[in-house]
Design a protein around this motif. Structure first.
Motif, PDB file in Angstrom:
ATOM      1  N   PHE A   1      30.159  48.055  72.508  1.00 52.71           N
ATOM      2  CA  PHE A   1      31.028  46.951  72.132  1.00 52.71           C
ATOM      3  C   PHE A   1      32.416  47.488  71.791  1.00 52.71           C
ATOM      4  N   PHE A   2      33.448  46.765  72.221  1.00 52.23           N
ATOM      5  CA  PHE A   2      34.815  47.162  71.929  1.00 52.23           C
ATOM      6  C   PHE A   2      35.125  46.853  70.472  1.00 52.23           C
ATOM      7  N   ALA A   3      35.711  47.809  69.782  1.00 53.65           N
ATOM      8  CA  ALA A   3      36.081  47.607  68.386  1.00 53.65           C
ATOM      9  C   ALA A   3      37.299  48.453  68.063  1.00 53.65           C
ATOM     10  N   PRO A   4      38.471  47.840  67.878  1.00 50.96           N
ATOM     11  CA  PRO A   4      39.644  48.624  67.517  1.00 50.96           C
ATOM     12  C   PRO A   4      39.513  49.186  66.108  1.00 50.96           C
ATOM     13  N   GLU A   5      40.229  50.260  65.850  1.00 48.75           N
ATOM     14  CA  GLU A   5      40.230  50.895  64.529  1.00 48.75           C
ATOM     15  C   GLU A   5      41.646  50.798  63.988  1.00 48.75           C
ATOM     16  N   PHE A   6      41.835  49.991  62.959  1.00 49.52           N
ATOM     17  CA  PHE A   6      43.165  49.743  62.424  1.00 49.52           C
ATOM     18  C   PHE A   6      43.532  50.757  61.341  1.00 49.52           C
ATOM     19  N   GLN A   7      44.734  51.321  61.463  1.00 48.37           N
ATOM     20  CA  GLN A   7      45.279  52.260  60.481  1.00 48.37           C
ATOM     21  C   GLN A   7      46.391  51.538  59.724  1.00 48.37           C
ATOM     22  N   ILE A   8      46.286  51.542  58.408  1.00 47.28           N
ATOM     23  CA  ILE A   8      47.220  50.800  57.567  1.00 47.28           C
ATOM     24  C   ILE A   8      47.621  51.685  56.392  1.00 47.28           C
ATOM     25  N   THR A   9      48.856  51.535  55.931  1.00 41.11           N
ATOM     26  CA  THR A   9      49.296  52.224  54.732  1.00 41.11           C
ATOM     27  C   THR A   9      49.588  51.182  53.664  1.00 41.11           C
TER      28      THR A   9
ATOM     29  N   THR B   1      49.603  92.142  34.141  1.00 42.75           N
ATOM     30  CA  THR B   1      48.247  92.053  33.612  1.00 42.75           C
ATOM     31  C   THR B   1      47.904  90.748  32.897  1.00 42.75           C
ATOM     32  N   LYS B   2      48.902  89.899  32.632  1.00 44.53           N
ATOM     33  CA  LYS B   2      48.542  88.640  31.966  1.00 44.53           C
ATOM     34  C   LYS B   2      49.534  87.527  32.264  1.00 44.53           C
ATOM     35  N   ILE B   3      49.015  86.296  32.147  1.00 45.15           N
ATOM     36  CA  ILE B   3      49.850  85.109  32.341  1.00 45.15           C
ATOM     37  C   ILE B   3      50.493  84.768  31.011  1.00 45.15           C
ATOM     38  N   LEU B   4      51.817  84.621  31.040  1.00 50.26           N
ATOM     39  CA  LEU B   4      52.559  84.307  29.825  1.00 50.26           C
ATOM     40  C   LEU B   4      52.725  82.797  29.624  1.00 50.26           C
ATOM     41  N   ALA B   5      52.924  82.077  30.732  1.00 52.43           N
ATOM     42  CA  ALA B   5      53.107  80.623  30.642  1.00 52.43           C
ATOM     43  C   ALA B   5      52.885  79.996  32.008  1.00 52.43           C
ATOM     44  N   VAL B   6      52.430  78.739  31.970  1.00 48.78           N
ATOM     45  CA  VAL B   6      52.274  77.961  33.186  1.00 48.78           C
ATOM     46  C   VAL B   6      52.922  76.595  32.950  1.00 48.78           C
ATOM     47  N   ALA B   7      53.857  76.236  33.804  1.00 55.05           N
ATOM     48  CA  ALA B   7      54.505  74.923  33.742  1.00 55.05           C
ATOM     49  C   ALA B   7      54.046  74.131  34.963  1.00 55.05           C
ATOM     50  N   LYS B   8      53.459  72.937  34.717  1.00 49.89           N
ATOM     51  CA  LYS B   8      52.933  72.112  35.804  1.00 49.89           C
ATOM     52  C   LYS B   8      53.519  70.712  35.737  1.00 49.89           C
ATOM     53  N   THR B   9      53.722  70.139  36.916  1.00 51.30           N
ATOM     54  CA  THR B   9      54.000  68.709  36.999  1.00 51.30           C
ATOM     55  C   THR B   9      52.778  68.073  37.669  1.00 51.30           C
ATOM     56  N   PRO B  10      52.397  66.887  37.244  1.00 53.52           N
ATOM     57  CA  PRO B  10      51.154  66.297  37.755  1.00 53.52           C
ATOM     58  C   PRO B  10      51.284  65.790  39.187  1.00 53.52           C
ATOM     59  N   ASN B  11      50.139  65.661  39.849  1.00 55.11           N
ATOM     60  CA  ASN B  11      50.081  64.970  41.132  1.00 55.11           C
ATOM     61  C   ASN B  11      50.244  63.478  40.859  1.00 55.11           C
ATOM     62  N   LEU B  12      50.914  62.768  41.763  1.00 53.98           N
ATOM     63  CA  LEU B  12      51.160  61.339  41.563  1.00 53.98           C
ATOM     64  C   LEU B  12      50.685  60.532  42.768  1.00 53.98           C
ATOM     65  N   LEU B  13      49.927  59.478  42.498  1.00 49.28           N
ATOM     66  CA  LEU B  13      49.464  58.563  43.541  1.00 49.28           C
ATOM     67  C   LEU B  13      50.621  57.648  43.935  1.00 49.28           C
ATOM     68  N   TYR B  14      50.907  57.527  45.238  1.00 51.38           N
ATOM     69  CA  TYR B  14      51.957  56.612  45.671  1.00 51.38           C
ATOM     70  C   TYR B  14      51.497  55.637  46.751  1.00 51.38           C
ATOM     71  N   GLY B  15      50.223  55.684  47.126  1.00 46.39           N
ATOM     72  CA  GLY B  15      49.727  54.736  48.111  1.00 46.39           C
ATOM     73  C   GLY B  15      48.345  55.119  48.595  1.00 46.39           C
ATOM     74  N   TYR B  16      47.887  54.398  49.624  1.00 45.88           N
ATOM     75  CA  TYR B  16      46.596  54.668  50.263  1.00 45.88           C
ATOM     76  C   TYR B  16      46.755  54.549  51.772  1.00 45.88           C
ATOM     77  N   ASP B  17      46.091  55.420  52.499  1.00 43.50           N
ATOM     78  CA  ASP B  17      45.856  55.187  53.913  1.00 43.50           C
ATOM     79  C   ASP B  17      44.565  54.391  53.956  1.00 43.50           C
ATOM     80  N   PHE B  18      44.591  53.310  54.699  1.00 38.54           N
ATOM     81  CA  PHE B  18      43.514  52.333  54.711  1.00 38.54           C
ATOM     82  C   PHE B  18      43.056  52.192  56.156  1.00 38.54           C
ATOM     83  N   LYS B  19      41.779  52.424  56.401  1.00 39.29           N
ATOM     84  CA  LYS B  19      41.239  52.343  57.757  1.00 39.29           C
ATOM     85  C   LYS B  19      40.102  51.333  57.795  1.00 39.29           C
TER      86      LYS B  19
END
Length: 192
Positions: free
Chosen positions: A160-168, A58-76
């Motif tokens: 017109f031809f235009a490639p789409e570049f995917q970069i990390t 019937t109830k939450i006693l505790a919540v333990a969380k670790t944060p989300n962490l940014l480690y990069g970007y997908d770049f298009k």
């Protein structure tokens, strides 16, 4: 960025090869000014944190969380004009020069299986116009300090031809640089 920044339209993207050992710009390689159609997409790469919940029926006693962490970007980059120098840098292919005139490009070859991974690391500077009223006040330069690419998506159609570049983009640990830096500049880089 200050409170009054009004960013609109990618004006320029400049790619510069970086040395795999030092993480710094390769001295004898000139930066490549890339013609792109005012749109660049950065999607954050995030390592999801964990969450553990201790509860009764019937109830939450505790919540333990670790944060989300940014480690990069997908770049298009969308709608870029085909450029073999860009393709060579991003997908790791080889430019073919005329035997008599080593400045004249006559072709391009994609990487071969036997060569393994041939992509080169590079940094990307994205310039976006910063408006004040109807005038450009300055430009915001977003620098992705270490990028790796892959073969572009290619579509030939009645357009017109235009490639789409995917970069990390990732942190440049060798040069002690973060994933991205943002700075203000008064002018766009000169085309080389």
């Amino acid at each position: 960025m200050s409170k009054s920044d009004v960013l609109y339209n990618v004006k320029s993207v400049v790619l510069t090869e970086i040395d795999e050992v030092t993480g710094m710009e390769v001295k004898d390689k000139k930066p490549i000014n890339l013609v792109c159609d005012s749109e660049v997409e950065l999607k954050p790469l995030v390592s999801k944190g964990n969450e553990k919940t201790l509860r009764t029926d019937t109830k939450i006693l505790a919540v333990a969380k670790t944060p989300n962490l940014l480690y990069g970007y997908d770049f298009k980059m969308k709608n870029t004009i085909f450029n073999v120098e860009v393709a060579s840098l991003i997908e790791g292919g080889k430019i073919i020069y005329d035997e008599k005139d080593q400045t004249k490009i006559i072709g391009y070859e994609s990487p071969r299986l036997r060569d393994g991974a041939t992509m080169k690391p590079f940094k990307a500077d994205i310039y976006v116009a910063n408006y004040e009223g109807s005038s450009i006040k300055n430009y915001v330069r977003i620098t992705l300090n270490k990028c790796m690419g892959q073969a572009p998506k290619i579509t030939f159609k009645k357009d017109f031809f235009a490639p789409e570049f995917q970069i990390t983009a990732m942190e440049n640990t060798k040069a002690n640089l973060p994933i991205k830096t943002v700075s203000y500049v008064d002018a766009l880089p000169q085309e080389q």
